[in-house]
Design an enzyme around this catalytic site. Sequence first.
Site, PDB file in Angstrom:
ATOM      1  N   MET A  30       0.717  -1.301  -0.027  1.00 33.86           N
ATOM      2  CA  MET A  30      -0.048   0.093  -0.073  1.00 33.86           C
ATOM      3  C   MET A  30       0.930   1.264  -0.154  1.00 33.86           C
ATOM      4  O   MET A  30       0.338   2.275   0.309  1.00 33.86           O
ATOM      5  CB  MET A  30      -0.855   0.019   1.274  1.00 33.86           C
ATOM      6  CG  MET A  30      -2.018  -1.193   1.268  1.00 33.86           C
ATOM      7  SD  MET A  30      -3.351  -0.822   1.989  1.00 33.86           S
ATOM      8  CE  MET A  30      -2.958  -0.828   3.951  1.00 33.86           C
ATOM      9  N   ALA A  32       4.098   3.966   1.025  1.00 28.06           N
ATOM     10  CA  ALA A  32       4.800   4.527   2.326  1.00 28.06           C
ATOM     11  C   ALA A  32       5.834   3.453   2.792  1.00 28.06           C
ATOM     12  O   ALA A  32       5.862   3.001   3.969  1.00 28.06           O
ATOM     13  CB  ALA A  32       3.792   4.785   3.430  1.00 28.06           C
ATOM     14  N   LEU A  33       6.719   3.254   1.556  1.00 24.08           N
ATOM     15  CA  LEU A  33       7.470   2.100   1.671  1.00 24.08           C
ATOM     16  C   LEU A  33       8.401   2.224   2.803  1.00 24.08           C
ATOM     17  O   LEU A  33       9.043   3.286   3.012  1.00 24.08           O
ATOM     18  CB  LEU A  33       8.236   1.845   0.657  1.00 24.08           C
ATOM     19  CG  LEU A  33       7.251   1.472  -0.695  1.00 24.08           C
ATOM     20  CD1 LEU A  33       8.273   1.222  -2.209  1.00 24.08           C
ATOM     21  CD2 LEU A  33       6.309   0.514  -0.472  1.00 24.08           C
ATOM     22  N   HIS A  37       9.084  -3.405   3.559  1.00 24.21           N
ATOM     23  CA  HIS A  37       8.675  -3.766   2.043  1.00 24.21           C
ATOM     24  C   HIS A  37       9.771  -4.235   1.069  1.00 24.21           C
ATOM     25  O   HIS A  37       9.608  -5.199   0.389  1.00 24.21           O
ATOM     26  CB  HIS A  37       7.943  -2.486   1.577  1.00 24.21           C
ATOM     27  CG  HIS A  37       6.681  -1.873   2.280  1.00 24.21           C
ATOM     28  ND1 HIS A  37       6.600  -0.774   2.899  1.00 24.21           N
ATOM     29  CD2 HIS A  37       5.584  -2.554   2.439  1.00 24.21           C
ATOM     30  CE1 HIS A  37       5.436  -0.656   3.617  1.00 24.21           C
ATOM     31  NE2 HIS A  37       4.622  -1.834   2.859  1.00 24.21           N
ATOM     32  N   ASP A 151       2.053  -9.141   8.768  1.00 28.15           N
ATOM     33  CA  ASP A 151       0.830  -9.517   8.490  1.00 28.15           C
ATOM     34  C   ASP A 151       0.334 -10.959   8.412  1.00 28.15           C
ATOM     35  O   ASP A 151       0.075 -11.446   7.532  1.00 28.15           O
ATOM     36  CB  ASP A 151       0.022  -8.871   6.973  1.00 28.15           C
ATOM     37  CG  ASP A 151       0.499  -7.235   7.475  1.00 28.15           C
ATOM     38  OD1 ASP A 151      -0.596  -6.658   7.818  1.00 28.15           O
ATOM     39  OD2 ASP A 151       1.290  -6.690   6.993  1.00 28.15           O
ATOM     40  N   SER A 187       4.104   1.100   7.878  1.00 26.34           N
ATOM     41  CA  SER A 187       3.938   2.461   7.359  1.00 26.34           C
ATOM     42  C   SER A 187       3.138   3.274   8.283  1.00 26.34           C
ATOM     43  O   SER A 187       3.320   4.668   8.284  1.00 26.34           O
ATOM     44  CB  SER A 187       2.885   2.446   6.182  1.00 26.34           C
ATOM     45  OG  SER A 187       3.475   1.665   5.157  1.00 26.34           O
TER      46      SER A 187
HETATM   47  P1  AMP Z   1       1.480  -2.934   3.263  1.00 21.49           P
HETATM   48  O1  AMP Z   1       1.793  -1.943   2.510  1.00 21.49           O
HETATM   49  O2  AMP Z   1       1.205  -2.531   4.834  1.00 21.49           O
HETATM   50  O3  AMP Z   1       0.161  -3.466   3.037  1.00 21.49           O
HETATM   51  O4  AMP Z   1       2.297  -4.149   3.261  1.00 21.49           O
HETATM   52  C1  AMP Z   1       2.787  -4.661   2.144  1.00 21.49           C
HETATM   53  C2  AMP Z   1       3.320  -5.807   2.478  1.00 21.49           C
HETATM   54  O5  AMP Z   1       4.489  -5.528   3.188  1.00 21.49           O
HETATM   55  C3  AMP Z   1       2.633  -6.961   3.165  1.00 21.49           C
HETATM   56  O6  AMP Z   1       2.961  -8.472   2.962  1.00 21.49           O
HETATM   57  C4  AMP Z   1       3.160  -6.794   4.628  1.00 21.49           C
HETATM   58  O7  AMP Z   1       3.164  -7.987   5.420  1.00 21.49           O
HETATM   59  C5  AMP Z   1       4.779  -6.399   4.287  1.00 21.49           C
HETATM   60  N1  AMP Z   1       5.149  -5.859   5.414  1.00 21.49           N
HETATM   61  C6  AMP Z   1       4.921  -4.563   5.977  1.00 21.49           C
HETATM   62  N2  AMP Z   1       5.814  -4.279   6.865  1.00 21.49           N
HETATM   63  C7  AMP Z   1       6.582  -5.363   7.083  1.00 21.49           C
HETATM   64  C8  AMP Z   1       7.738  -5.580   8.060  1.00 21.49           C
HETATM   65  N3  AMP Z   1       8.059  -4.628   8.771  1.00 21.49           N
HETATM   66  N4  AMP Z   1       8.524  -6.736   7.823  1.00 21.49           N
HETATM   67  C9  AMP Z   1       7.988  -7.457   6.763  1.00 21.49           C
HETATM   68  N5  AMP Z   1       7.210  -7.331   6.017  1.00 21.49           N
HETATM   69  C10 AMP Z   1       6.446  -6.210   6.121  1.00 21.49           C
END
Ligand code: AMP
Length: 284
Positions: A30, A32-33, A37, A151, A187
């Site tokens: 989503m 805000a990398l 990510h 997640d 994020s």
């Molecule tokens: P998001 O942008 O929050 O929807 O996350 C996108 C992907 O990045 C999902 O598969 C998350 O589980 C993974 N992700 C987010 N934060 C982390 C983290 N701290 N460590 C590992 N994977 C992450």
Amino acid sequence: MHLETEVEAFRSYCNDARRRGKRLGLVPTMGALHRGHLSLVDTARRAGAECIALSIFVNPTQFAAHEDLDRYPRDLDSDLRQCESSGVDLVFAPDAAQMYPKEVSASVRVDGVSLPLEGKFRPEHFQGVATVLTQFFCITGPCVAVFGRKDYQQWRVVESLVQALHLPVDIRSSPIVRASDGLALSSRNRFLSESERSKANALYKALEWANVAWSKGERSAKVLTEGVVSHLHPLDHVDYAEIADPQNLHTQRGVLESSPVVLIAGRVGKTRLIDNHVLGEQLP
Ligand code: AMP
């Protein structure tokens, strides 16, 4: 690096890559990398992806009306810079109108593993997730797609989705990336004030306590759950703190025979945080 915002242009880029014999990897985000990510990009590469597509889409259907869709952080310029320096080949950043054309609508629901935990507190969430990921899989046609264990339940839901619909994609998971104090990168962490940030550290402390207790031989689900909950008092609210089966996420009771996963969700101020750990695995 290539940026696409239109579904058909992205689809045709992916088709071309596949025609050239490239194994496509997909990393859905989503935006805000952060480092978490980007670690998924490395995992995709190690899984054999030769062309990596990273999607950036704040998916409206996975947010309930009262949740933080409007407030969710967006920073496309910074995201593109990070993608470029991490070796992403293709960024797909569609808008909601591209993904959800007004004239038609369909959705995908995954039963079983999507029902407990997040499913109880965010009843529409996983339907939105499963729907948008099915769309991404169909548009991209990846050999491999990577999800963070941050997640944890989402990863299990995606595995079920792919299994149930026989989707031709290899789902890989990637370990949680944490800040030096243990807080899982997210994020949403940018919303935390300094004092909220130190409260948020309770999630990691609780998991760390449970991992030490497990390593010393504690096998009572009740003792472990109560110990975890007692470490969460700095949070403003706890949605759940559960000891669950790592595969189907059923709540564990009695004496544990194999490593469970501890899953926590709570709120500090207005910011909702989740974290988890499979007991017995190393915590950084
Ligand atoms: P998001 O942008 O929050 O929807 O996350 C996108 C992907 O990045 C999902 O598969 C998350 O589980 C993974 N992700 C987010 N934060 C982390 C983290 N701290 N460590 C590992 N994977 C992450």
